[in-house]
Design a protein around this motif. Structure first.
Motif, mmCIF file in Angstrom:
data_model
loop_
_atom_site.group_PDB
_atom_site.id
_atom_site.type_symbol
_atom_site.label_atom_id
_atom_site.label_comp_id
_atom_site.label_asym_id
_atom_site.label_seq_id
_atom_site.Cartn_x
_atom_site.Cartn_y
_atom_site.Cartn_z
ATOM 1 N N SER A 198 0.818 -1.226 0.093
ATOM 2 C CA SER A 198 0.114 0.032 -0.024
ATOM 3 C C SER A 198 0.998 1.185 -0.020
ATOM 4 O O SER A 198 2.232 1.148 0.178
ATOM 5 N N SER A 199 0.359 2.471 -0.089
ATOM 6 C CA SER A 199 0.974 3.614 0.224
ATOM 7 C C SER A 199 1.884 3.936 1.324
ATOM 8 O O SER A 199 2.822 4.383 1.177
ATOM 9 N N GLY A 200 1.494 3.016 2.473
ATOM 10 C CA GLY A 200 2.252 2.982 3.710
ATOM 11 C C GLY A 200 3.230 1.934 3.691
ATOM 12 O O GLY A 200 4.157 1.855 4.550
ATOM 13 N N ALA A 212 -7.387 -3.010 6.530
ATOM 14 C CA ALA A 212 -7.548 -1.928 5.590
ATOM 15 C C ALA A 212 -8.831 -1.267 5.581
ATOM 16 O O ALA A 212 -9.937 -1.735 5.749
ATOM 17 N N PRO A 249 -8.569 2.582 0.684
ATOM 18 C CA PRO A 249 -7.287 2.462 1.233
ATOM 19 C C PRO A 249 -6.206 3.072 0.149
ATOM 20 O O PRO A 249 -5.011 2.728 0.101
ATOM 21 N N LEU A 298 -9.996 4.019 11.621
ATOM 22 C CA LEU A 298 -8.963 3.486 10.480
ATOM 23 C C LEU A 298 -8.795 4.615 9.467
ATOM 24 O O LEU A 298 -7.907 5.091 8.960
ATOM 25 N N SER A 299 -10.080 5.454 9.417
ATOM 26 C CA SER A 299 -9.905 6.372 8.309
ATOM 27 C C SER A 299 -9.371 6.218 6.959
ATOM 28 O O SER A 299 -8.494 7.136 6.529
ATOM 29 N N THR A 344 -6.970 3.971 6.058
ATOM 30 C CA THR A 344 -5.606 3.621 6.244
ATOM 31 C C THR A 344 -5.351 2.068 6.239
ATOM 32 O O THR A 344 -6.343 1.281 6.034
ATOM 33 N N VAL A 345 -4.191 1.539 5.945
ATOM 34 C CA VAL A 345 -4.033 0.251 6.108
ATOM 35 C C VAL A 345 -2.883 0.147 7.182
ATOM 36 O O VAL A 345 -1.928 0.533 7.182
ATOM 37 N N ALA A 346 -3.165 -0.914 8.240
ATOM 38 C CA ALA A 346 -2.317 -0.989 9.414
ATOM 39 C C ALA A 346 -2.446 -2.611 9.864
ATOM 40 O O ALA A 346 -3.054 -3.103 9.298
#
Length: 276
Positions: free
Chosen positions: A59-61, A70, A74, A102-103, A105-107
């Motif tokens: 992902s972008s992260g 996710a 995402p 989460l908003s 994001t991918v965590a």
């Protein structure tokens, strides 16, 4: 039938409200696969159950291995599968809001669930069947849902109305229905679900459109029945949410499993466009 994986689904009563689950096991001999996620109006938990770490997530992260969560929208999110085995959990945002902020994001699952993540993974890997895994996951989710504050009833009602209308209600209409000002609904909805009501409506409308495209319907008809002003409008929305053309998204591998893994929320493959 899915060419690259065996798919297991739970009995309907096995999932808590607002939760769906499916199990995936990549078939022996199938080559490594990269699947680009097509955005949809749900928060997703991927629990990696393989012994060899066969699932990776780009992902972008950055790149991650193991279990991830996710959020809505995402961005460019891709799964790399090699001898992978995974439990996928999809949560309505009004349920997911009680589990994590989460908003979009991918965590990693550990970042979201803390030490509960490792304990849940250990129990799921030790289970002897998918039914047992679904029961374990439902228990974990049920306990977590029970200890966090739910979203405002007005926000929950607005989300359900957006889903029921396939994303075609105006924010002003939603605000009138719950007795709030437009500004208050916009603010509370975005704070609790991570997206504005308008963005949520666009995502719900897009989700319906791409499943109609995947079912073989022509883009012009899909644009009309989904509430887009014309076919170029549909093209722009698909490009923004998926980075693909309508023709390409119709053949996306990510969507090809939905009629097996999530039959309750997938548009039927043989259905007339009228009355949809």
């Amino acid at each position: 039938m899915v060419a690259w994986a065996d798919v297991a689904v739970p009995r309907p009563a096995a999932c808590p409200p607002g939760v769906g689950m499916a199990g995936f096991r990549q078939r022996p001999g199938t080559p490594a696969a990269e699947l680009a996620m097509v955005a949809y109006p749900l928060v997703t938990v991927f629990i990696d159950l393989g012994d060899s770490g066969g699932a990776g997530w780009q992902s972008s992260g950055g790149y991650r291995r193991g279990s991830v969560v996710a959020g809505l929208l995402p961005g460019d999110f891709r799964a790399t599968c090699h001898r992978a085995e995974c439990l996928q959990i999809r949560l309505e945002p009004i349920a997911a809001a009680a589990l994590a902020d989460l908003s979009g994001t991918v965590a990693t699952l550990e970042e979201v669930w803390g030490r509960d993540a490792a304990r849940a993974e250990e129990r799921l890997r030790a289970a002897r069947s998918w039914d047992e895994r679904f029961a374990i996951a439902a228990g974990v989710l049920g306990r977590r849902l029970g200890v966090r504050h739910p979203v405002d009833p007005e926000v929950a009602q607005s989300w359900r109305r957006i889903r029921a209308s396939h994303g075609r209600l105006r924010v002003e209409t939603l605000a009138d229905e719950v007795g709030w000002s437009r500004k208050r609904l916009w603010s509370r909805f975005r704070a609790q679900l991570g997206v504005s009501p308008k963005r949520a409506a666009r995502l719900v409308r897009f989700d319906r459109a791409v499943h109609l495209l995947a079912a073989g319907h022509a883009p012009a008809g899909v644009a009309t029945v989904s509430g887009y002003s014309d076919q170029p409008h549909l093209h722009r929305e698909v490009q923004e949410f998926a980075g693909l053309t309508p023709t390409a998204v119709a053949a996306a591998p990510w969507l090809s499993v939905d009629h097996v893994a999530w039959p309750a929320r997938t548009t039927p493959r043989r259905i007339g466009m009228q009355g949809l």
